[in-house]
Write an enzyme that holds these catalytic residues in place. Structure first.
Site, PDB file in Angstrom:
ATOM      1  CB  THR A  77      -1.065  -0.169   1.455  1.00 36.63           C
ATOM      2  OG1 THR A  77      -1.786   1.030   1.244  1.00 36.63           O
ATOM      3  CG2 THR A  77      -0.066   0.070   2.550  1.00 36.63           C
ATOM      4  NE  ARG A  91      -1.333   5.756   8.766  1.00 41.39           N
ATOM      5  CZ  ARG A  91      -1.746   4.602   8.040  1.00 41.39           C
ATOM      6  NH1 ARG A  91      -1.136   4.333   7.176  1.00 41.39           N
ATOM      7  NH2 ARG A  91      -2.986   4.185   8.459  1.00 41.39           N
ATOM      8  CB  THR A 107      -8.244  -3.288   2.782  1.00 44.02           C
ATOM      9  OG1 THR A 107      -8.088  -2.124   2.301  1.00 44.02           O
ATOM     10  CG2 THR A 107      -9.693  -3.682   3.075  1.00 44.02           C
TER      11      THR A 107
END
Ligand code: SD4
Length: 329
Positions: free
Chosen positions: A206, A216, A239
């Site tokens: 991702t 982050r 997800t």
């Protein structure tokens, strides 16, 4: 907005007060398996999972391993220039920099991950090398990039894709932090699969939350949160809003529930219930789980409607809609 202002806003938004709007609770589907597939079986989150599964299936059929299949499969998504949530074409953080997270795991417990990586087109392949060539499980940031360089990975230019640049410029007009979680469409790809002999593996990759704070890291590279695989039991991937998934160790929780006898569907539903209970502001949080067990049963569940997954099995392939805790109104 100043950094401090943004930070305050972020805290308010993510950990804000409990649900302001009562949501209708789903009922009735608990325990019903979404399906039982023959082996081999490949499952991936969202509709971009179809193309990824296709490639994974091809790799598996060429005689390669299930780990090769889940790596090669999600590389298709990492390469997809239209995808704004996976790969270097994904939406950047609030400083305008795209950073990537990925993990890979085999059913025998071997695993590798990279997080907060820049300029590497295929973080999933880097995660695999962390698993296979280092004594570690996770490398992050500049260390991961240095490892990539040492392993001969090309470094890509840090230029946002046209689509991402447009979206970022638009976002900068307000610089408002909202966890932009796609409720139905494209998002992180998590792939879990089992070969004809019952060997399992999973991958997850991702670009993370759009406009996240620099540095982050979400659930996707955290073994046990975004991905967990155990040949003795099954596999799960996640997800959605990573913070909500990390809080409940989502994928590990699902595998452990299956170990205790729950079906993949029951385990996904229980994980979603736990997530709903442990996260305030749930009306703004989407998260979805996908799981399979060693008998080839599989299941999925999400907080809100809209989550779906791609399934490839012998003679059967297609998209399956997941149920959700909250129903469409
Ligand atoms: C994350 N779970 O970084 C991932 C990303 C995702 O929208 O699914 N994003 O939180």
């Amino acid at each position: 907005m100043t950094m401090l202002g943004r930070r305050k806003f972020l805290i308010k938004t993510v950990i804000g007060a409990g649900a302001a709007f009562p949501l209708a609770i789903a009922e009735g589907s608990f325990g019903k398996p979404v399906g039982k597939g023959s082996m081999p079986l490949i499952l991936s989150t969202w509709d971009h999972g179809m193309a990824a599964n296709e490639r994974a299936w091809e790799v598996l059929n060429s005689g390669k391993s299930i780990v090769d299949a889940v790596e090669e499969g999600v590389k298709v998504t990492e390469n997809d220039l239209d995808n704004l949530s996976v790969g270097l074409q994904g939406l950047p953080d609030r400083e305008g920099i795209t950073t990537l997270d990925a993990s890979i795991m085999r059913g025998d417990g071997a695993c590798g991950a990279v997080a907060f990586v820049r300029q590497v087109k295929h973080p999933i392949s880097l995660a695999r090398l962390v698993m296979e060539k280092t004594p570690h499980v996770m490398l992050v940031g500049e260390g991961a990039r240095q490892f990539a360089l040492a392993e001969g990975f090309p470094m890509e230019q840090e230029v946002l894709s046209e689509k991402a640049e447009r979206a970022y410029q638009n976002w900068k007009k307000t610089s408002e932090y909202k966890p932009v979680i796609n409720i139905e469409n494209h998002d992180t790809i998590g792939m879990i699969g089992m070969d004809a002999n019952g060997k399992m593996a999973g991958s997850c990759t991702t670009s993370g939350l759009a406009y996240k704070m620099h540095g982050r890291v979400g659930d996707s590279p955290i073994i046990g949160a975004g991905l967990f695989v155990d040949d003795e039991v099954g596999a799960a991937t996640a997800t959605g809003l990573g913070e909500s998934i990390i809080r409940i160790s989502g994928s590990f929780l699902i595998v452990e529930l299956m170990r205790q006898g729950r079906s993949p569907q029951e385990a996904c539903e229980e994980a979603v219930r736990r997530l709903v209970a442990k996260n305030s502001n749930i009306e703004n949080i989407q998260a979805g789980f996908l799981a399979l067990n060693k008998d080839g049963e599989f299941g999925a569940y999400a907080v809100h409607p809209g989550f779906n997954f791609a399934r490839h099995a012998l003679g059967e392939r297609g998209m399956v809609n997941s149920g959700s805790h909250f129903k469409r109104k």
